[in-house]
Scaffold this active site. Structure first.
Site, PDB file in Angstrom:
ATOM      1  N   ARG A 177      31.025  46.452  43.158  1.00 19.59           N
ATOM      2  CA  ARG A 177      31.379  45.891  44.473  1.00 19.59           C
ATOM      3  C   ARG A 177      32.160  46.875  45.333  1.00 19.59           C
ATOM      4  O   ARG A 177      32.092  46.829  46.551  1.00 19.59           O
ATOM      5  CB  ARG A 177      32.195  44.610  44.279  1.00 19.59           C
ATOM      6  CG  ARG A 177      31.449  43.508  43.542  1.00 19.59           C
ATOM      7  CD  ARG A 177      32.338  42.314  43.323  1.00 19.59           C
ATOM      8  NE  ARG A 177      31.757  41.361  42.380  1.00 19.59           N
ATOM      9  CZ  ARG A 177      32.375  40.278  41.944  1.00 19.59           C
ATOM     10  NH1 ARG A 177      33.597  40.003  42.367  1.00 19.59           N
ATOM     11  NH2 ARG A 177      31.794  39.463  41.097  1.00 19.59           N
ATOM     12  N   SER A 226      37.364  39.001  33.704  1.00 13.12           N
ATOM     13  CA  SER A 226      37.594  37.579  33.439  1.00 13.12           C
ATOM     14  C   SER A 226      37.643  37.322  31.935  1.00 13.12           C
ATOM     15  O   SER A 226      37.105  38.102  31.139  1.00 13.12           O
ATOM     16  CB  SER A 226      36.479  36.737  34.068  1.00 13.12           C
ATOM     17  OG  SER A 226      35.255  36.963  33.395  1.00 13.12           O
ATOM     18  N   CYS A 281      45.205  39.750  38.867  1.00 11.43           N
ATOM     19  CA  CYS A 281      45.399  39.038  37.605  1.00 11.43           C
ATOM     20  C   CYS A 281      46.873  38.727  37.357  1.00 11.43           C
ATOM     21  O   CYS A 281      47.198  37.946  36.480  1.00 11.43           O
ATOM     22  CB  CYS A 281      44.819  39.834  36.440  1.00 11.43           C
ATOM     23  SG  CYS A 281      45.698  41.361  36.076  1.00 11.43           S
TER      24      CYS A 281
END
Length: 498
Positions: A177, A226, A281
């Protein structure tokens, strides 16, 4: 249109890639570039380059390897603004936040300049009759890092710096990304004096990740992402005989005691909850005020701050919060906010309809604030990864302590209080890996280490600090005895030091 390639054997290349993925400008929603997705041949080429370069790099004495990092740190400082602008353009975070991203990675590159000391072994003279013993730390060989979109400079530098300083070659698989900064980091490493092939960057998606996890020449893998993917990476890499550390998601709480300075606590919640649009995070996504009076005070302090928060593109240096990374991320966050309303939470501040003139196509979500959130709601259970702050009211200190301790995640937690006894007790008892006392985002400095507990981390060694040198090396222990100490005749019993 600009094409972003891989960095293999010292040069940027699209290799044999036939698939490409769009790279967006998150502020406008427009495609600004495309990134090449690696084929198996591209990954094999990177591994071949690393295999050819690693033995000579490992044989280079640690002090000379460290000198490369002295040069590298100087270049990272010199190109700080360039890297921050490149990062902001693809990620969307503000310019100042992007500089912080680079700086916190640079600090680990500074730390590993001390690798000669960190890599020293141990020596025992006279461990037995005529026997001396020593240990040495040797590189694992080829390491790989799989990094997320939210810190395209910091986390790659957290991984590649100790791995390379320890004598390994390294293959970086960054997020597709925002792929430009990792390639630029590799180019600067070559400029700093790193031999070609020691650091390679391979772009790609799941197929490339699987290729890394299964490649027999790769000895160790570090991952951040994740929790579901961290579990997968940990299990797959371990099943293929690799050393692996995998860091997952989080649900970070901030406990606000009745004696806390509410203005400072509110400032801390603003920065930690809405900084980087919540795509961290270590973002605080759950505020836990102790007592209804404390909850009312903190919400009253937050309201005007949220109203004044400047949301905008990174090109506006006055922006305090930017857009989310993709349209899909925006859709997911909005869906979770909708779910929070459906499940009965009070939406105190609704950012769902936020729109910025001239940037209507951007992936912006305004700051959202929920009150009266309960632990059975989706907005509490899931890592939202967006600018959404949930207030869970606790009746007392013990109930507040229990919330992060029983949560499946265990990355970071904070307590705001003026009471030293409460802070000390909290730090000792809370079941979370990184704790802040009046510090909302307790990311340790480079000479400590970063790592959560429970579903936030898989593996027994943390990132950076002394843990990183242990992760990226293996210990060899040598026992020596010379002829004058050897008795005549064979010895058939198990050797002892009697």
């Amino acid at each position: 249109m600009r094409t972003i390639g891989h960095f293999i054997d010292g040069v940027e290349t699209t290799g044999s890639s036939t698939e490409f993925q769009d790279v967006f400008n998150p502020a406008t929603g427009e495609v600004q570039a495309r990134v090449a997705l690696a084929t198996k041949a591209d990954l094999d080429a990177a591994v071949a380059s690393a295999s050819a370069a690693q033995p000579a790099w490992a044989a280079t004495n640690p002090q000379r390897r460290a000198r490369v990092f002295f040069n590298y740190v100087a270049l990272l400082n010199q190109h700080m603004d360039e890297l921050a602008e490149l990062l902001s353009a693809e990620h969307g975070k503000t310019f100042d936040d992007a500089k912080g991203d680079v700086l916190r990675g640079l600090e680990v590159a500074e730390f590993v300049a001390g690798a000669p000391h960190l890599l020293k072994g141990a020596y025992t003279e006279g461990a037995g009759p005529g026997i001396d013993m020593y240990s040495m730390r040797q590189p694992v060989g080829i390491g790989a890092g799989i990094t997320p979109f939210n810190f395209p400079a910091m986390i790659p530098l957290w991984m590649l710096s100790p791995a390379i300083a320890a004598g390994n070659a390294f293959i970086l698989k960054p997020s597709e990304r925002d792929p430009s900064v990792p390639v630029r980091l590799a180019q600067l490493a070559i400029e700093a004096g790193l031999p070609k092939g020691v650091l390679n960057v391979v772009q790609g998606g799941k197929a490339t990740v699987d290729g890394i996890l299964e490649h027999e020449a790769i000895a160790a893998v570090s991952f951040v992402g994740s929790t579901p993917i961290a579990r997968y990476v940990y299990a797959t890499a371990a099943a293929n005989g690799k050393r692996v550390q995998a860091f997952g998601g989080a649900k970070n709480h901030m406990i606000i005691m009745p004696d806390a300075d509410m203005e400072k606590a509110a400032d801390a919640l603003m920065g930690s909850g809405y900084g980087a649009a919540g795509e961290r995070c270590m973002a605080v996504s759950v505020a836990v005020p102790v007592g209804d009076a404390t909850a009312d005070k903190i919400i009253a302090a937050l309201r005007p701050r949220i109203d004044a928060l400047k949301v905008g593109p990174a090109t506006d240096r006055a922006s305090e919060m930017g857009p989310l990374i993709t349209a899909a991320a925006k859709s997911r966050v909005l869906g979770l906010v909708d779910k929070g309303v459906e499940q009965g939470a009070t939406l105190v501040v609704d950012g769902r309809d936020f729109s910025l003139q001239g940037y209507e196509g951007g992936f912006f979500v305004g700051p959202c604030l929920f009150d009266h959130v309960t632990t059975d709601m989706d907005i509490y259970k899931e890592e939202i990864f967006g600018p959404v702050l949930s207030v869970v009211r606790a009746k007392n200190y013990e109930e507040a302590l229990e919330l992060p301790s029983k949560n499946p995640y265990g990355n970071g937690v904070a307590i705001f209080t003026r009471d030293g006894d409460a802070a000390r007790d909290f730090a000792a008892r809370v079941n979370v890996g990184m704790v802040g006392v009046n510090v909302p985002v307790p990311v340790p400095v480079a000479y400590h280490s970063f790592g959560g507990w429970k579903a936030s981390s898989f593996g027994d060694l943390n990132q950076y600090g002394t843990d990183s040198m242990q992760f990226w090396t293996k210990v060899k222990t040598v026992t020596t005895r010379w002829p004058s100490g050897i008795k005549d005749g064979a010895e058939f019993q198990f050797p002892t030091m009697k």
